[in-house]
Design an enzyme around this catalytic site. Structure first.
Site, short mmCIF file in Angstrom:
data_model
loop_
_atom_site.label_atom_id
_atom_site.label_comp_id
_atom_site.label_asym_id
_atom_site.label_seq_id
_atom_site.Cartn_x
_atom_site.Cartn_y
_atom_site.Cartn_z
N GLN A 49 2.51 9.40 3.67
CA GLN A 49 3.26 9.64 4.91
C GLN A 49 4.52 10.48 4.70
O GLN A 49 5.05 11.04 5.65
CB GLN A 49 3.61 8.31 5.57
N ASN A 187 -2.11 -2.58 0.86
CA ASN A 187 -1.37 -2.59 2.12
C ASN A 187 -2.31 -2.88 3.28
O ASN A 187 -3.27 -2.13 3.50
CB ASN A 187 -0.69 -1.23 2.34
N GLU A 188 -2.04 -3.96 3.98
CA GLU A 188 -2.76 -4.31 5.21
C GLU A 188 -4.28 -4.24 5.07
O GLU A 188 -4.97 -3.57 5.85
CB GLU A 188 -2.30 -3.43 6.38
C1 FCB Z 1 1.70 -0.13 9.31
C2 FCB Z 1 1.44 0.75 8.11
C3 FCB Z 1 2.49 1.84 7.91
C4 FCB Z 1 2.91 2.44 9.23
C5 FCB Z 1 3.33 1.36 10.18
C6 FCB Z 1 3.85 1.87 11.51
O1 FCB Z 1 0.51 -0.64 9.81
O2 FCB Z 1 1.39 -0.02 6.93
O3 FCB Z 1 1.97 2.79 7.02
O4 FCB Z 1 1.86 3.18 9.75
O5 FCB Z 1 2.26 0.49 10.43
#
Ligand code: FCB
Length: 439
Positions: A49, A187-188
């Site tokens: 990003q 991440n997520e």
């Molecule tokens: C989360 C992501 C991050 C960004 C935020 C707004 O889901 O981990 O990269 O996109 O949202």
């Protein structure tokens, strides 16, 4: 699809809820909690990003095929690949003490099994810049983007993804772990589950969009097995992602036994409405397996929250028409943060790190209010006994918000995409003041 659904479909975002009954109440505890000096206060970013020209990654590839779901290409992004020293010293100048960033797998392992010492050295310099500024690095080993070769092999749909990820974690840990303050593996990883239930559990329209993207990716890559995280069917990837987290955790801990390692979960504050609400079913579908994995294999759990969802007997209920909104037309609901840290602690009994929380808004005054309101909820949860290790705001810089491109403004700092000049917003200094007053 309404705007809420669209945004969630692209991003996922945070969330979960409460059931505070099992937590000690404030009155039961009888006194205000003392906040530790070790509490982390910082801002987060992710490699793809902000770095720019992440050309070996699957997301770069998906941005450049036709049809693509990406409205804009990431291009130079914020050029943080070259400007990390400026970014870290800015963060420090606000009064923050923690920087969460990700290392890019596709730079570090540009071909299968070929690790780049030069890129590992690069991230070592990023960690050294943190050190020089007295900033604690919290490092994400994988923030969505993967090497293009990995996705061409089938990505997370293939069981061998687990060993490939663990090997990468081992190499990164050997070179870099000694300088890290904390680390998260993935991440997520349950993002696809959030997207699936929001999209009506694979509605025909969402399936068709996905199918077109997959087809385009397979044709353009020449690999019939091509599958990137954001294109995958959830059920095909969940088990491999859970194993990848577990094996990645083991690989990092084998090298650095004292480094705290966790996983960052997208935790939505699901709130049940009315009799027969499906809220427990949704929580189990989205979070269940991950909360159990985190309870078993984590030193702490990263909580990433961006709001709540109301859940009735038929599923998602729209937010009240009168609700304040952010620039993505999502409800302004900062109280979700306190609710989600309670929920995750209750389910896992592990310390919690808020590894992302923030708001997309072009009104920086709204961001300042959001920060104050979210921190108030966090503090209440801590007063009730939830062990929270820190608060890391999303995000340091206005940046490439995946398929939405550059228009959503989540940043504490504005970035001119031509000159790359950084302009801090009042919210950056506000967060720093809150950090200083917190301890
Ligand atoms: C989360 C992501 C991050 C960004 C935020 C707004 O889901 O981990 O990269 O996109 O949202």
């Amino acid at each position: 699809m309404n705007d809420t659904l669209k945004r969630r479909d692209f991003l996922g975002a945070g969330a979960a809820v409460l059931a505070a009954s099992a937590l000690p109440s404030r009155s039961a505890q009888g006194r205000a909690r003392k906040y530790s000096n070790d509490f982390l206060f910082g801002a987060a970013t992710a490699g793809h990003q902000i770095e720019g020209n992440n050309t070996n990654s699957d997301i770069w590839f998906l941005e450049n095929i036709k049809p693509t779901r990406f409205g804009t290409r990431s291009g130079d992004a914020c050029d943080s690949y070259h400007r990390y020293e400026e970014d870290i010293s800015l963060l420090k100048s606000f009064g923050l003490d923690t920087y969460r960033f990700s290392v890019e797998w596709s730079r570090i392992e540009p071909s299968p099994g070929q690790f780049s010492n030069a890129e590992l050295d690069y991230y070592k310099r990023v960690i050294e810049a943190c050190d020089k500024n007295g900033v604690r690095p919290v490092v994400t080993f994988n923030h969505f983007s993967c090497p293009q070769w990995f996705s061409a092999l089938g990505g997370w749909t293939k069981p061998r993804s687990v060993d490939l990820f663990a090997r990468y974690c081992d190499r990164v840990a050997r070179q870099l772990a000694s300088g890290m303050h904390m680390a998260t593996t993935l991440n997520e990883p349950q993002l696809r589950r959030i997207q699936h239930w929001i999209a009506g559990l694979n509605s025909a329209a969402s399936r068709a969009t996905l199918d077109r993207q997959r087809e385009a990716a397979r044709t353009a890559s020449g690999s019939p097995e091509y599958m990137a995280f954001h294109l995958a069917d959830d059920d095909a990837v969940q088990a491999n992602l859970i194993n990848a987290h577990k094996q990645g955790y083991a690989a990092i801990k084998a090298v650095a036994p004292t480094l705290p390692v966790g996983v960052s979960l997208a935790v939505v504050d699901y709130q049940g409405i009315g009799d027969g609400s499906r809220v427990n079913e949704i929580r189990e579908y989205v979070d269940g397996a991950w909360l159990r994995a985190a309870a078993e294999t984590c030193d702490f759990v990263g909580v990433q929250n961006y709001g709540r969802d109301l859940v009735g007997p038929k599923g998602l209920i729209p937010a009240p028409a009168s609700a304040e909104r952010n620039m993505l037309t999502l409800e302004y609901y900062p109280a979700a943060l306190g609710n989600t840290v309670r929920y995750v602690f209750e389910a896992t009994r592990k310390p919690v790190l808020v590894s992302e929380n923030g708001i997309a808004t072009s009104d920086d005054g709204q961001r300042i209010r959001y920060i104050d309101d979210a921190l108030a909820g966090l503090r209440s949860a801590m007063d009730e006994g939830v062990p929270v290790l820190g608060y890391i705001h999303w995000t340091l810089l206005d940046n490439f918000e995946w398929s939405l491109g550059y228009w959503p403004k989540f940043g504490l700092v504005a970035v001119d995409l031509k000159t790359f000049a950084r302009t801090p917003k009042p919210s950056a200094y506000h967060l720093g003041r809150r950090a200083r007053a917190w301890k």
